[in-house]
Design a protein around this motif. Structure first.
Motif, PDB file in Angstrom:
ATOM      1  N   ALA A   1       0.831  -1.211   0.000  1.00 61.84           N
ATOM      2  CA  ALA A   1       0.000   0.000   0.000  1.00 61.84           C
ATOM      3  C   ALA A   1       0.864   1.258   0.000  1.00 61.84           C
ATOM      4  N   ALA A   2       1.940   1.243   0.801  1.00 60.40           N
ATOM      5  CA  ALA A   2       2.840   2.396   0.858  1.00 60.40           C
ATOM      6  C   ALA A   2       3.561   2.585  -0.473  1.00 60.40           C
ATOM      7  N   THR A   3       3.995   1.495  -1.077  1.00 59.58           N
ATOM      8  CA  THR A   3       4.691   1.571  -2.359  1.00 59.58           C
ATOM      9  C   THR A   3       3.748   2.060  -3.452  1.00 59.58           C
ATOM     10  N   ALA A   4       2.508   1.585  -3.424  1.00 60.59           N
ATOM     11  CA  ALA A   4       1.524   2.036  -4.411  1.00 60.59           C
ATOM     12  C   ALA A   4       1.274   3.532  -4.266  1.00 60.59           C
ATOM     13  N   ARG A   5       1.221   3.999  -3.041  1.00 62.31           N
ATOM     14  CA  ARG A   5       0.994   5.426  -2.813  1.00 62.31           C
ATOM     15  C   ARG A   5       2.146   6.256  -3.382  1.00 62.31           C
ATOM     16  N   TYR A   6       3.362   5.764  -3.205  1.00 58.89           N
ATOM     17  CA  TYR A   6       4.516   6.475  -3.763  1.00 58.89           C
ATOM     18  C   TYR A   6       4.481   6.460  -5.289  1.00 58.89           C
ATOM     19  N   LEU A   7       4.290   5.285  -5.872  1.00 64.08           N
ATOM     20  CA  LEU A   7       4.306   5.178  -7.330  1.00 64.08           C
ATOM     21  C   LEU A   7       3.187   5.977  -7.982  1.00 64.08           C
ATOM     22  N   SER A   8       2.032   6.064  -7.318  1.00 67.97           N
ATOM     23  CA  SER A   8       0.850   6.688  -7.914  1.00 67.97           C
ATOM     24  C   SER A   8       1.041   8.164  -8.233  1.00 67.97           C
ATOM     25  N   THR A   9       1.944   8.829  -7.534  1.00 64.53           N
ATOM     26  CA  THR A   9       2.185  10.257  -7.767  1.00 64.53           C
ATOM     27  C   THR A   9       3.592  10.525  -8.295  1.00 64.53           C
ATOM     28  N   SER A  10       4.272   9.462  -8.727  1.00 68.35           N
ATOM     29  CA  SER A  10       5.645   9.609  -9.201  1.00 68.35           C
ATOM     30  C   SER A  10       5.720   9.448 -10.718  1.00 68.35           C
ATOM     31  N   GLU A  11       6.885   9.704 -11.262  1.00 62.37           N
ATOM     32  CA  GLU A  11       7.114   9.531 -12.701  1.00 62.37           C
ATOM     33  C   GLU A  11       7.116   8.056 -13.107  1.00 62.37           C
ATOM     34  N   TYR A  12       7.144   7.169 -12.102  1.00 61.65           N
ATOM     35  CA  TYR A  12       7.230   5.734 -12.388  1.00 61.65           C
ATOM     36  C   TYR A  12       5.863   5.061 -12.529  1.00 61.65           C
ATOM     37  N   LYS A  13       4.804   5.809 -12.286  1.00 60.54           N
ATOM     38  CA  LYS A  13       3.463   5.233 -12.414  1.00 60.54           C
ATOM     39  C   LYS A  13       3.251   4.720 -13.831  1.00 60.54           C
ATOM     40  N   GLY A  14       2.819   3.464 -13.938  1.00 55.38           N
ATOM     41  CA  GLY A  14       2.591   2.864 -15.244  1.00 55.38           C
ATOM     42  C   GLY A  14       3.844   2.348 -15.915  1.00 55.38           C
ATOM     43  N   LYS A  15       5.018   2.661 -15.349  1.00 56.47           N
ATOM     44  CA  LYS A  15       6.291   2.210 -15.914  1.00 56.47           C
ATOM     45  C   LYS A  15       6.923   1.107 -15.070  1.00 56.47           C
ATOM     46  N   VAL A  16       6.726   1.187 -13.750  1.00 56.21           N
ATOM     47  CA  VAL A  16       7.257   0.180 -12.835  1.00 56.21           C
ATOM     48  C   VAL A  16       6.086  -0.620 -12.283  1.00 56.21           C
ATOM     49  N   ALA A  17       6.107  -1.917 -12.504  1.00 51.11           N
ATOM     50  CA  ALA A  17       5.016  -2.779 -12.038  1.00 51.11           C
ATOM     51  C   ALA A  17       5.138  -3.027 -10.540  1.00 51.11           C
ATOM     52  N   LEU A  18       3.996  -3.135  -9.882  1.00 51.90           N
ATOM     53  CA  LEU A  18       3.962  -3.437  -8.449  1.00 51.90           C
ATOM     54  C   LEU A  18       2.946  -4.538  -8.201  1.00 51.90           C
ATOM     55  N   THR A  19       3.370  -5.571  -7.493  1.00 55.77           N
ATOM     56  CA  THR A  19       2.456  -6.625  -7.078  1.00 55.77           C
ATOM     57  C   THR A  19       2.889  -7.134  -5.711  1.00 55.77           C
ATOM     58  N   GLY A  20       2.168  -8.112  -5.198  1.00 53.65           N
ATOM     59  CA  GLY A  20       2.471  -8.650  -3.872  1.00 53.65           C
ATOM     60  C   GLY A  20       1.194  -9.043  -3.168  1.00 53.65           C
TER      61      GLY A  20
END
Length: 361
Positions: A257-276
């Motif tokens: 959840a914390a990682t998703a929150r970071y990625l969601s507002t970063s330049e990496y959204k849609g470029k770096v996959a997140l799962t778990g």
């Protein structure tokens, strides 16, 4: 995991979760100030019952830490199971941090209080061992759940799923999302968490031996200690240290959840996959905004629910923890103790945009 049984159980524990979260908030502040006192336990009384020896039965849950959303759901199921099973009292105590030895004082307090059954998610399998052995010597039955203690120090371990299945499903998801090649990292909970480390071990073995993953490279493992702020910072650090990173696996609900929150507002959204492993209610917005394509979990309430019934079966003498022992866990039906005293709850489920709105926990 059957979505029908999951839905039925989640609906039933809804009211309990609200009450449990209030109790946990109060408990966290109190028990942290006076960890050795059994009177600081938070919990609700269930219907009176007696064990085979004629005494009242009490059960206490000691999670890794209090005020954790995943833990709240597990404990809601545990309290429901304790009430149905007929424990006289059902309590929750525990630390506010997930450090290795933070649970010891709470175990000691329950030993002094003469608690019948202690259900614990160990932050460190060995750090709690001496205290658990003392509790067993005093007559308590020990159920490890979520994260195992050393098998020498408990009677049974209630596991969410088969450990290798958890590792496999996460690797399958990350491979699918990065096209089968690229650098990946793992953002875990604590460095000593038994369940996390077992899953990571299986992931590393699969990466090394399975030809399907020959083009995937694990370049980093970091630990957020199941703390939201630290997990967020670790996610930032991963991207800064690994500019070519293609994906992150976070096998912890706080971490993902914390990682998703970071990625969601970063330049990496849609470029770096997140799962778990994550909670549908916490991850829903990130799935719908495209930050996360797919993740997995089991129904956490079922984990606590089965653990309570396992504790009752141990206290009654229905099971001893030997392989082949069987007991009935209420709505979850018959459960069997496997090798090394392990009881499996059910398989993980993948959550994505197509099904996430069907789940409410």
């Amino acid at each position: 995991m059957s979505s029908t049984s999951r839905g039925r159980l989640s609906l039933k524990v809804g009211a309990i979760l609200f009450a449990a979260s209030l109790a946990l908030t109060a408990c966290g502040a109190t028990v942290n100030d006076s960890p050795a006192s059994p009177d600081t336990s938070a919990g609700t009384d269930a219907s009176p019952t007696e064990n085979a020896g004629g005494g009242d039965l009490s059960i206490t849950f000691i999670p890794k830490q209090l005020n954790n959303p995943y833990t709240d759901v597990v404990l809601g199921g545990g309290k429901k199971g304790a009430e149905e099973a007929g424990f006289t009292t059902s309590n929750v105590v525990g630390p506010l941090d997930a450090s290795a030895s933070s649970q010891v004082s709470f175990i000691n307090a329950e030993t002094q209080a003469g608690t019948s059954v202690i259900v614990i998610a160990a932050n460190d399998p060995d750090a709690v061992c001496a205290a658990l052995k003392e509790a067993r010597a005093g007559g308590a039955k020990i159920v490890a759940f979520d994260s195992d203690a050393n098998p020498d120090c408990r009677d049974v371990f209630v596991s969410q799923v088969v450990a290798k299945d958890v590792a496999t499903i996460q690797l399958e998801m990350i491979s699918e999302q990065i096209g089968g090649k690229g650098d990946i990292a793992i953002l875990s909970a604590t460095a000593n968490a038994t369940n996390q480390n077992e899953w990571i071990k299986f992931m590393e073995e699969e990466l090394a031996s399975n030809p399907d993953y020959k083009d995937i490279k694990l370049v980093s493992k970091v630990y957020g200690d199941d703390d939201d702020t630290k997990s967020f910072q670790e996610a930032q650090g991963l991207m800064q240290a690994n500019p070519n990173l293609k994906g992150i696996i976070s096998p912890t609900t706080v971490g993902i959840a914390a990682t998703a929150r970071y990625l969601s507002t970063s330049e990496y959204k849609g470029k770096v996959a997140l799962t778990g492993l994550g909670l549908p209610n916490e991850m829903r917005s990130f799935v719908k905004d495209g930050t996360v394509k797919e993740f997995a979990l089991w129904d956490p309430a079922q984990l606590g629910y089965v653990s309570a019934y396992a504790g009752k079966a141990l206290a009654d003498g229905t099971i001893t923890g030997k392989s082949g022992d069987k007991f009935t866990a209420g709505d979850m039906g018959e459960r069997e103790v496997g090798e090394n005293g392990i009881i499996i709850v059910g398989p993980p489920v993948r959550f994505n945009a197509d099904n996430i709105d069907k789940y409410d926990f």
